[in-house]
Design a protein around this motif. Structure first.
Motif, PDB file in Angstrom:
ATOM      1  N   CYS A  27      14.913 -18.749  53.713  1.00  0.00           N
ATOM      2  CA  CYS A  27      13.127 -17.841  54.018  1.00  0.00           C
ATOM      3  C   CYS A  27      12.206 -18.322  52.680  1.00  0.00           C
ATOM      4  CB  CYS A  27      13.732 -16.694  53.466  1.00  0.00           C
ATOM      5  SG  CYS A  27      11.952 -15.794  53.565  1.00  0.00           S
ATOM      6  N   GLY A  28      11.073 -19.059  53.190  1.00  0.00           N
ATOM      7  CA  GLY A  28      10.321 -19.086  52.914  1.00  0.00           C
ATOM      8  C   GLY A  28       9.317 -20.298  52.863  1.00  0.00           C
ATOM      9  N   ASN A  52       9.806 -16.509  57.163  1.00  0.00           N
ATOM     10  CA  ASN A  52       9.680 -15.482  56.727  1.00  0.00           C
ATOM     11  C   ASN A  52      11.054 -14.052  57.592  1.00  0.00           C
ATOM     12  OD1 ASN A  52       7.384 -15.815  54.855  1.00  0.00           O
ATOM     13  ND2 ASN A  52       6.340 -15.926  57.426  1.00  0.00           N
TER      14      ASN A  52
END
Length: 111
Positions: A27-28, A52
């Motif tokens: 994530c990210g 995300n």
């Protein structure tokens, strides 16, 4: 990653803990492009985006739209051996629950 996290890390790819750990690990990440295999050909379906998590859903966002959205507990996720991308398989909520496999390639950043 701390010692405690490494000791309690799940190794079963079908477990909820493994799926959540992998989802939060990637994530990210910023995405260079996203591909999907159609008729034995990898087609680019989006460029310039990110990975995300929102409301227990894993979201692949690229080309100014959501390309793939799936519940984390139903998602199969693994990184490429080169570690420059991630493969995501699961029922896509954006496509009405159709099972899809997409590959998201990260933007290269020296770490």
């Amino acid at each position: 990653m701390g010692l405690f996290k490494r000791l309690t890390k799940s190794k079963n790819p079908d477990s909820k803990k493994f799926k959540r750990d992998m989802a939060y690990a990637v994530c990210g990440q910023h995405i260079k492009y996203v591909t999907e295999k159609k008729n034995d050909v990898d087609e680019v379906i989006g460029r310039n985006g990110g990975l995300n998590i929102r409301n227990d859903e894993f979201i692949v966002y690229a080309s100014a739209k959501v390309l793939f959205r799936c519940k984390i507990d139903e998602l199969q996720i693994w990184e490429l051996l080169s570690r420059d991308g991630v493969v995501l398989t699961g029922p896509d909520l954006e496509s009405g629950g159709v099972e899809r496999t997409v590959i998201a390639y990260y933007v290269y950043y020296r770490k």
